[in-house]
Design a protein around this motif. Structure first.
Motif, PDB file in Angstrom:
ATOM      1  N   HIS A 209       0.866  -1.192   0.000  1.00  0.00           N
ATOM      2  CA  HIS A 209       0.000   0.000   0.000  1.00  0.00           C
ATOM      3  C   HIS A 209       0.895   1.233   0.000  1.00  0.00           C
ATOM      4  N   GLN A 210       1.116   1.810  -1.171  1.00  0.00           N
ATOM      5  CA  GLN A 210       2.034   2.947  -1.293  1.00  0.00           C
ATOM      6  C   GLN A 210       1.558   4.174  -0.527  1.00  0.00           C
ATOM      7  N   GLN A 211       0.265   4.480  -0.609  1.00  0.00           N
ATOM      8  CA  GLN A 211      -0.223   5.706   0.003  1.00  0.00           C
ATOM      9  C   GLN A 211      -0.092   5.679   1.528  1.00  0.00           C
ATOM     10  N   SER A 212      -0.488   4.582   2.139  1.00  0.00           N
ATOM     11  CA  SER A 212      -0.398   4.475   3.601  1.00  0.00           C
ATOM     12  C   SER A 212       0.950   3.926   4.065  1.00  0.00           C
ATOM     13  N   LYS A 213       1.814   3.551   3.125  1.00  0.00           N
ATOM     14  CA  LYS A 213       3.165   3.052   3.412  1.00  0.00           C
ATOM     15  C   LYS A 213       3.147   1.844   4.357  1.00  0.00           C
ATOM     16  N   VAL A 214       2.320   0.857   4.009  1.00  0.00           N
ATOM     17  CA  VAL A 214       2.297  -0.388   4.776  1.00  0.00           C
ATOM     18  C   VAL A 214       2.302  -1.581   3.830  1.00  0.00           C
ATOM     19  N   LEU A 215       2.882  -2.671   4.318  1.00  0.00           N
ATOM     20  CA  LEU A 215       2.845  -3.948   3.627  1.00  0.00           C
ATOM     21  C   LEU A 215       1.803  -4.785   4.360  1.00  0.00           C
ATOM     22  N   GLU A 216       0.784  -5.218   3.629  1.00  0.00           N
ATOM     23  CA  GLU A 216      -0.284  -6.004   4.238  1.00  0.00           C
ATOM     24  C   GLU A 216      -0.072  -7.471   3.908  1.00  0.00           C
ATOM     25  N   LEU A 217      -0.067  -8.292   4.945  1.00  0.00           N
ATOM     26  CA  LEU A 217       0.116  -9.731   4.802  1.00  0.00           C
ATOM     27  C   LEU A 217      -1.148 -10.426   5.277  1.00  0.00           C
ATOM     28  N   GLY A 218      -1.731 -11.263   4.421  1.00  0.00           N
ATOM     29  CA  GLY A 218      -2.911 -12.039   4.780  1.00  0.00           C
ATOM     30  C   GLY A 218      -2.549 -13.502   4.881  1.00  0.00           C
TER      31      GLY A 218
ATOM     32  N   LEU B   4       2.257  -3.996   8.202  1.00  0.00           N
ATOM     33  CA  LEU B   4       3.584  -3.622   8.686  1.00  0.00           C
ATOM     34  C   LEU B   4       4.032  -2.338   7.983  1.00  0.00           C
ATOM     35  N   PRO B   5       4.242  -1.265   8.740  1.00  0.00           N
ATOM     36  CA  PRO B   5       4.712  -0.023   8.126  1.00  0.00           C
ATOM     37  C   PRO B   5       6.066  -0.207   7.445  1.00  0.00           C
ATOM     38  N   PHE B   6       6.264   0.486   6.331  1.00  0.00           N
ATOM     39  CA  PHE B   6       7.530   0.389   5.597  1.00  0.00           C
ATOM     40  C   PHE B   6       8.710   0.755   6.498  1.00  0.00           C
ATOM     41  N   GLU B   7       8.560   1.814   7.303  1.00  0.00           N
ATOM     42  CA  GLU B   7       9.650   2.235   8.186  1.00  0.00           C
ATOM     43  C   GLU B   7      10.024   1.097   9.136  1.00  0.00           C
TER      44      GLU B   7
END
Length: 123
Positions: free
Chosen positions: A12-21, A30-33
């Motif tokens: 998710h580029q806009q919210s800067k998170v990687l979503e794992l299902g 998980l936030p990119f940072e």
């Protein structure tokens, strides 16, 4: 313990998170940072105890791409050029399930070093 492999990975580029299902219906963001500062790479972790490099200035980092590595990991490429961390399925699940604790540990290390999240990295 059976290896938990995500059945969906969404950047998710806009919210800067990687979503794992996962197949059990659980999903984690998980936030990119967070992913960047806890990279499993030697650049971040070092080659042994006490060789870690505390990561700062990564609040605005993004992920350019995520590549699969065999059937056991992913390799994200971050906008700061970092691309040497291989995130195994087990390590990703550990990050998912211990996110609050791991993030607090990182913030505590920064405070102990007299740094904040936005301090520039020393070369």
């Amino acid at each position: 313990m059976a290896q938990l492999i995500p059945n969906s990975i969404v950047v998710h580029q806009q919210s800067k998170v990687l979503e794992l299902g996962y197949s059990d219906g659980k999903s984690f963001r998980l936030p990119f940072e967070f992913l960047r500062v806890l990279s499993p790479s030697a650049e971040v972790r070092g080659h042994g105890p006490g060789q870690e490099t505390l990561q700062t200035g990564k609040r605005n980092v993004s992920i350019l791409s995520v590549e699969p590595v065999g059937h056991y990991a992913i390799k994200p490429t971050f906008t700061d050029g970092h691309d040497s961390g291989l995130y195994s399925w087990d390590y990703l699940y550990e990050l998912c399930t211990h996110q609050d604790q791991l993030w607090q540990e990182h913030l505590n290390k920064l405070a102990k070093a007299g740094l904040d999240r936005d301090a520039l990295m020393k070369k």
